[in-house]
Design a protein around this motif. Sequence first.
Motif, PDB file in Angstrom:
ATOM      1  N   GLN A 102      83.642  43.011 -42.474  1.00 18.19           N
ATOM      2  CA  GLN A 102      84.709  42.344 -43.195  1.00 18.19           C
ATOM      3  C   GLN A 102      85.763  42.606 -41.508  1.00 18.19           C
ATOM      4  O   GLN A 102      86.361  43.479 -41.517  1.00 18.19           O
ATOM      5  N   HIS A 103      86.278  41.772 -40.959  1.00 16.51           N
ATOM      6  CA  HIS A 103      86.868  41.866 -40.435  1.00 16.51           C
ATOM      7  C   HIS A 103      88.536  40.498 -40.818  1.00 16.51           C
ATOM      8  O   HIS A 103      87.832  39.390 -41.572  1.00 16.51           O
ATOM      9  N   ALA A 104      89.774  40.974 -40.073  1.00 20.61           N
ATOM     10  CA  ALA A 104      90.639  40.074 -40.154  1.00 20.61           C
ATOM     11  C   ALA A 104      90.178  38.489 -39.870  1.00 20.61           C
ATOM     12  O   ALA A 104      89.420  38.383 -38.780  1.00 20.61           O
ATOM     13  N   HIS A 105      91.365  37.418 -40.632  1.00 22.28           N
ATOM     14  CA  HIS A 105      90.111  35.747 -40.275  1.00 22.28           C
ATOM     15  C   HIS A 105      91.518  36.114 -38.704  1.00 22.28           C
ATOM     16  O   HIS A 105      92.362  36.340 -38.095  1.00 22.28           O
ATOM     17  N   LEU A 106      90.790  34.959 -38.177  1.00 20.91           N
ATOM     18  CA  LEU A 106      91.043  34.427 -36.200  1.00 20.91           C
ATOM     19  C   LEU A 106      91.827  33.421 -36.991  1.00 20.91           C
ATOM     20  O   LEU A 106      91.295  32.904 -37.005  1.00 20.91           O
ATOM     21  N   PRO A 107      92.644  33.414 -35.859  1.00 20.09           N
ATOM     22  CA  PRO A 107      93.898  32.267 -36.316  1.00 20.09           C
ATOM     23  C   PRO A 107      93.563  30.225 -35.934  1.00 20.09           C
ATOM     24  O   PRO A 107      92.819  30.501 -34.731  1.00 20.09           O
ATOM     25  N   ARG A 108      93.208  29.927 -37.112  1.00 21.60           N
ATOM     26  CA  ARG A 108      92.707  28.557 -35.939  1.00 21.60           C
ATOM     27  C   ARG A 108      92.938  27.603 -35.071  1.00 21.60           C
ATOM     28  O   ARG A 108      92.172  27.154 -34.316  1.00 21.60           O
ATOM     29  N   HIS A 109      94.385  28.050 -34.958  1.00 19.68           N
ATOM     30  CA  HIS A 109      94.878  27.300 -34.030  1.00 19.68           C
ATOM     31  C   HIS A 109      95.277  27.465 -32.963  1.00 19.68           C
ATOM     32  O   HIS A 109      95.552  26.360 -31.428  1.00 19.68           O
ATOM     33  N   CYS A 110      94.807  29.293 -32.742  1.00 23.27           N
ATOM     34  CA  CYS A 110      93.743  28.867 -30.617  1.00 23.27           C
ATOM     35  C   CYS A 110      92.793  28.502 -30.599  1.00 23.27           C
ATOM     36  O   CYS A 110      91.646  28.893 -29.234  1.00 23.27           O
ATOM     37  N   VAL A 111      92.395  27.749 -31.768  1.00 28.66           N
ATOM     38  CA  VAL A 111      91.098  26.694 -30.792  1.00 28.66           C
ATOM     39  C   VAL A 111      91.074  26.013 -29.961  1.00 28.66           C
ATOM     40  O   VAL A 111      91.786  25.356 -30.577  1.00 28.66           O
ATOM     41  N   MET A 112      90.000  26.077 -29.204  1.00 34.84           N
ATOM     42  CA  MET A 112      90.325  24.912 -27.502  1.00 34.84           C
ATOM     43  C   MET A 112      89.608  24.283 -27.554  1.00 34.84           C
ATOM     44  O   MET A 112      87.937  24.667 -27.493  1.00 34.84           O
ATOM     45  N   TYR A 113      89.311  22.619 -27.605  1.00 35.83           N
ATOM     46  CA  TYR A 113      88.501  21.832 -26.854  1.00 35.83           C
ATOM     47  C   TYR A 113      87.948  21.907 -25.368  1.00 35.83           C
ATOM     48  O   TYR A 113      88.778  21.279 -24.787  1.00 35.83           O
ATOM     49  N   VAL A 114      86.608  22.394 -24.796  1.00 39.07           N
ATOM     50  CA  VAL A 114      86.461  22.456 -23.452  1.00 39.07           C
ATOM     51  C   VAL A 114      85.683  21.551 -23.159  1.00 39.07           C
ATOM     52  O   VAL A 114      84.629  21.121 -23.953  1.00 39.07           O
ATOM     53  N   PRO A 115      85.675  20.438 -22.072  1.00 42.29           N
ATOM     54  CA  PRO A 115      84.445  19.579 -22.525  1.00 42.29           C
ATOM     55  C   PRO A 115      83.065  20.549 -21.198  1.00 42.29           C
ATOM     56  O   PRO A 115      83.864  21.330 -20.738  1.00 42.29           O
ATOM     57  N   LYS A 116      82.681  19.802 -22.163  1.00 47.28           N
ATOM     58  CA  LYS A 116      81.043  20.467 -21.350  1.00 47.28           C
ATOM     59  C   LYS A 116      80.317  19.015 -20.483  1.00 47.28           C
ATOM     60  O   LYS A 116      81.333  18.545 -19.886  1.00 47.28           O
ATOM     61  N   ARG A 117      79.979  19.539 -19.237  1.00 45.57           N
ATOM     62  CA  ARG A 117      79.546  19.058 -17.821  1.00 45.57           C
ATOM     63  C   ARG A 117      79.133  17.512 -17.833  1.00 45.57           C
ATOM     64  O   ARG A 117      79.136  16.782 -17.282  1.00 45.57           O
ATOM     65  N   HIS A 118      78.279  17.174 -18.850  1.00 46.10           N
ATOM     66  CA  HIS A 118      77.517  16.343 -19.333  1.00 46.10           C
ATOM     67  C   HIS A 118      77.994  15.329 -20.629  1.00 46.10           C
ATOM     68  O   HIS A 118      76.935  14.935 -21.196  1.00 46.10           O
ATOM     69  N   GLY A 119      79.500  15.081 -20.466  1.00 48.09           N
ATOM     70  CA  GLY A 119      79.907  14.991 -21.822  1.00 48.09           C
ATOM     71  C   GLY A 119      80.424  15.322 -22.976  1.00 48.09           C
ATOM     72  O   GLY A 119      79.245  16.285 -23.297  1.00 48.09           O
TER      73      GLY A 119
END
Length: 173
Positions: A102-119
């Motif tokens: 059981q670990h503390a929950h990670l903050p969801r607002h730290c999620v970032m969207y990274v583009p993939k190489r092929h779309g």
Amino acid sequence: MRRFFPRKLLTLCTAAAVALTGLQVTPAQAEITRDEWARILAGAATVVILGAALDNAHKQQKREKKKDKPKKKQVYHKPAPKAQSHHWNKHGYQPPRHTHTQHAHLPRHCVMYVPKRHGGEYRTLSRHCLKRHYPNVRALPKVCRESVKLHGDWRAAFKIRCLKDKGYRLARY
């Protein structure tokens, strides 16, 4: 996997080369004489004998290497005591504690969207954001770290799938 095929193929090619070197190209010769057959067979027999001798020497070297290695002592380890399958004690029912998973929950607002190489794009957790909003960033598994290129520069991040596999979860908020 054993490596017999290349050795046998090499032996066959060498035998064929030795056998064919005994032949001389002569125009309009209809058949091979007994003397030439004898040379061909002698060359092939020589190659087979040399191949067997080399194989035998190789096996002998392997046996000697095996003898030179010290044998590992087998040490008996007492088996660990089995955990009780029930959770009752003199105070009543005690639910099992799973503190190591059981670990503390990670903050969801730290999620970032990274583009993939092929779309398309994939999600990852920004290390910079986690440093500001999650107190135990240094305790996160190093295996899950990654470097991503976002807006032309490289940023440190953590793979979400890897963290989930290690027992971490994203907060719902």
